[in-house]
Design a protein around this motif. Sequence first.
Motif, PDB file in Angstrom:
ATOM      1  N   PHE A  90       0.841  -1.191   0.000  1.00  0.00           N
ATOM      2  CA  PHE A  90       0.000   0.000   0.000  1.00  0.00           C
ATOM      3  C   PHE A  90       0.884   1.253   0.000  1.00  0.00           C
ATOM      4  O   PHE A  90       1.748   1.423   0.864  1.00  0.00           O
ATOM      5  N   ALA A  91       0.650   2.133  -0.943  1.00  0.00           N
ATOM      6  CA  ALA A  91       1.396   3.403  -1.032  1.00  0.00           C
ATOM      7  C   ALA A  91       2.903   3.161  -0.899  1.00  0.00           C
ATOM      8  O   ALA A  91       3.412   2.144  -1.347  1.00  0.00           O
ATOM      9  N   SER A  92       3.609   4.077  -0.269  1.00  0.00           N
ATOM     10  CA  SER A  92       5.076   3.935  -0.239  1.00  0.00           C
ATOM     11  C   SER A  92       5.583   3.416   1.108  1.00  0.00           C
ATOM     12  O   SER A  92       6.768   3.506   1.404  1.00  0.00           O
ATOM     13  N   PHE A  93       4.675   2.873   1.952  1.00  0.00           N
ATOM     14  CA  PHE A  93       5.158   2.318   3.227  1.00  0.00           C
ATOM     15  C   PHE A  93       5.927   1.038   2.958  1.00  0.00           C
ATOM     16  O   PHE A  93       5.638   0.328   2.006  1.00  0.00           O
ATOM     17  N   SER A  94       6.887   0.740   3.845  1.00  0.00           N
ATOM     18  CA  SER A  94       7.453  -0.605   3.740  1.00  0.00           C
ATOM     19  C   SER A  94       6.537  -1.495   4.581  1.00  0.00           C
ATOM     20  O   SER A  94       6.473  -1.384   5.787  1.00  0.00           O
ATOM     21  N   GLY A  95       5.778  -2.343   3.911  1.00  0.00           N
ATOM     22  CA  GLY A  95       4.740  -3.128   4.599  1.00  0.00           C
ATOM     23  C   GLY A  95       3.394  -2.452   4.440  1.00  0.00           C
ATOM     24  O   GLY A  95       3.244  -1.487   3.682  1.00  0.00           O
ATOM     25  N   GLN A 123       0.714  -2.099   9.425  1.00  0.00           N
ATOM     26  CA  GLN A 123       2.023  -2.312  10.061  1.00  0.00           C
ATOM     27  C   GLN A 123       2.713  -0.980  10.357  1.00  0.00           C
ATOM     28  O   GLN A 123       3.349  -0.816  11.400  1.00  0.00           O
ATOM     29  N   PHE A 124       2.551  -0.024   9.463  1.00  0.00           N
ATOM     30  CA  PHE A 124       3.152   1.294   9.654  1.00  0.00           C
ATOM     31  C   PHE A 124       2.540   1.993  10.878  1.00  0.00           C
ATOM     32  O   PHE A 124       3.249   2.535  11.733  1.00  0.00           O
ATOM     33  N   VAL A 125       1.215   1.955  10.961  1.00  0.00           N
ATOM     34  CA  VAL A 125       0.527   2.593  12.095  1.00  0.00           C
ATOM     35  C   VAL A 125       0.949   1.930  13.410  1.00  0.00           C
ATOM     36  O   VAL A 125       1.226   2.603  14.410  1.00  0.00           O
ATOM     37  N   VAL A 126       1.039   0.600  13.408  1.00  0.00           N
ATOM     38  CA  VAL A 126       1.412  -0.115  14.635  1.00  0.00           C
ATOM     39  C   VAL A 126       2.831   0.277  15.054  1.00  0.00           C
ATOM     40  O   VAL A 126       3.088   0.639  16.212  1.00  0.00           O
ATOM     41  N   LYS A 127       3.748   0.245  14.100  1.00  0.00           N
ATOM     42  CA  LYS A 127       5.151   0.523  14.424  1.00  0.00           C
ATOM     43  C   LYS A 127       5.335   1.955  14.941  1.00  0.00           C
ATOM     44  O   LYS A 127       5.969   2.190  15.972  1.00  0.00           O
ATOM     45  N   GLU A 128       4.742   2.909  14.225  1.00  0.00           N
ATOM     46  CA  GLU A 128       4.929   4.321  14.608  1.00  0.00           C
ATOM     47  C   GLU A 128       4.204   4.643  15.915  1.00  0.00           C
ATOM     48  O   GLU A 128       4.700   5.397  16.745  1.00  0.00           O
ATOM     49  N   THR A 129       3.006   4.079  16.103  1.00  0.00           N
ATOM     50  CA  THR A 129       2.254   4.356  17.337  1.00  0.00           C
ATOM     51  C   THR A 129       2.986   3.756  18.531  1.00  0.00           C
ATOM     52  O   THR A 129       3.137   4.398  19.583  1.00  0.00           O
TER      53      THR A 129
END
Length: 253
Positions: free
Chosen positions: A49-54, A58-64
């Motif tokens: 999805f978009a330019s996230f890795s993963g 997964q991006f929201v979980v990691k950053e939060t």
Amino acid sequence: MAAAANSNSDNLTLDKVREALIRQEDTIVFRLIQRANFPVNSPTYDEKFASFSGSLLQFVVKETEALQSKVGRYENPEEQPFSPENLPPSLVPPQANPPVLHPAAASININEKIWDFYFNQLLPLFAVPGDDGNYASTASSDLDCLQAISRRIHYGYYVAEVKFKDAPQDYEPAIRAQDREGLMKLLTFEAVEEMVKKRVEKKAAVFGQDVCLVDNGNGKCKVDPSVVSRLYGEWIMPLTKLVQVEYLLRRLD
Ligand SMILES: C=C(O[C@@H]1C=C(C(=O)O)C=C[C@H]1O)C(=O)O
């Protein structure tokens, strides 16, 4: 509520711990209701999805979790991260309370199992199929559900500690023999489990009603109460007991 069980070992009684678990039921039911506001929204989980890795999730979980780690969330033993790799350290001073749990608790994180049942089995039971484009809210809402469920399950450390302290003469032989089955039998109370399943089903029916001024709504619940009972019977309680067994196996180390 958690702090009551957490802050002082004199406060750690089975009644207090069970009371904390009962309060956590409210949180879990409300968060499921919140997630059910959105359909499945499968692009949230798309690895490309978009330019996230993963995925966006997964991006929201990691950053939060990185932010929450900086403000001390994971200093609480019952808070276990889903993305533990390279979490930044806490920037807040540690609490002065003496630890209540055996240090083994820190090594028991069963979030992979929780992640697996939540996405592969539970979510399709209560989120309707479809896509409304609200992927960021969907991901935050999933993380809210996962965190509430994980906290409830890892609260098993306290349940195990209090059961051990109340009857060391029963638990010690099974721990020395590393007897998983024997420990599981000792810590299981089927009557309590039946009550929990009934209570959460009722909570889902009460909290999930449409509240109208003129009548009692349309009788439809926002999350099917039988799904909440199943969540507890098939996943939450068995995994809480797994945490208890894992903790007890290491309790005399
Ligand atoms: C948590 C406890 O231990 C076990 C697990 C339960 C649960 O996860 O709710 C309920 C009863 C017990 O079989 C408890 O005794 O309260």
